[in-house]
Design an enzyme around this catalytic site. Structure first.
Site, PDB file in Angstrom:
ATOM      1  N   ASN A  92      43.532  27.578  49.797  1.00 16.06           N
ATOM      2  CA  ASN A  92      42.268  28.132  49.298  1.00 16.06           C
ATOM      3  C   ASN A  92      41.849  27.577  47.940  1.00 16.06           C
ATOM      4  OD1 ASN A  92      43.795  30.839  50.715  1.00 16.06           O
ATOM      5  ND2 ASN A  92      41.903  30.043  51.593  1.00 16.06           N
ATOM      6  N   ILE A  99      38.360  27.628  43.602  1.00 20.88           N
ATOM      7  CA  ILE A  99      39.085  28.647  44.362  1.00 20.88           C
ATOM      8  C   ILE A  99      38.145  29.349  45.324  1.00 20.88           C
ATOM      9  CG2 ILE A  99      40.432  30.782  44.154  1.00 20.88           C
ATOM     10  CD1 ILE A  99      40.796  29.839  41.111  1.00 20.88           C
ATOM     11  N   CYS A 100      38.624  29.551  46.542  1.00 24.57           N
ATOM     12  CA  CYS A 100      37.890  30.359  47.519  1.00 24.57           C
ATOM     13  C   CYS A 100      38.612  31.697  47.626  1.00 24.57           C
ATOM     14  CB  CYS A 100      37.842  29.654  48.879  1.00 24.57           C
ATOM     15  SG  CYS A 100      36.906  30.588  50.109  1.00 24.57           S
ATOM     16  N   LEU A 101      38.043  32.700  46.971  1.00 24.90           N
ATOM     17  CA  LEU A 101      38.602  34.048  46.983  1.00 24.90           C
ATOM     18  C   LEU A 101      37.436  35.016  46.967  1.00 24.90           C
ATOM     19  CD1 LEU A 101      41.115  35.915  46.788  1.00 24.90           C
ATOM     20  CD2 LEU A 101      40.896  35.745  44.293  1.00 24.90           C
TER      21      LEU A 101
END
Length: 166
Positions: A92, A99-101
């Site tokens: 991620n 960041i993919c959150l």
């Protein structure tokens, strides 16, 4: 330390960004959380450097990661921008450190703070979302070959001191 300030959106009464960040800094200093640190830049209260330690029993155990955080004038109503400064191999996180959150995007809430963001990132290290990866190869290896995944993690990682020397 110069303090940048902002106000709540739509003219709402509330703490300024600087006041909120000052409070969060005091909370971090008086109630430290094991495995995370965060401090503002000397010149700009809205730019922070943070570290998280990799969780035990994960490919990131015993590793430390440096992050960059930028808070907009609309914080805490909008999430901070957060990037990994330490090179990291993770499903991620892309190779630029983005960041993919969900809590840094559409699931953000003003109840979150620096500590909750860093704890969420620390948790993400051990529990990636492989169904929505930024790094497809890392997602595939995470699911299929943990030993090879860990080799990639260790090959990409640099200690914070190594980053400061660059």
């Amino acid at each position: 330390m110069a303090l940048s300030s902002g106000t709540a959106p739509n003219g709402a009464r509330g703490q300024t960004v600087a006041q909120r960040l000052q409070k969060e800094l005091m909370d971090l200093m008086t109630k430290p959380t094991p495995g995370i640190t965060a401090f503002p830049d000397d010149e700009n209260m809205t730019i922070w450097t943070a570290t998280i330690e990799g969780p035990p029993d994960t490919p990131y155990a015993d590793l430390t990661f440096k992050l960059w955080m930028k808070f907009a004038d609309t914080y805490p109503y909008t999430p901070p921008r957060v990037l990994f400064k330490t090179p990291i191999y993770h499903p991620n996180v892309d190779f630029s450190g983005r960041i993919c959150l969900d809590i840094l995007k559409d699931k953000w809430s003003a109840i979150y703070n620096i500590t909750s963001v860093l704890l969420s990132l620390q948790s993400l290290l051990g529990e990636p979302n492989t169904s929505s990866p930024l790094n497809g190869q890392a997602a595939e290896l995470w699911d299929k070959d943990q030993e090879e995944f860990k080799r990639h993690v260790l090959a990409r990682h640099k200690q914070p001191e190594e980053l400061d020397a660059c």
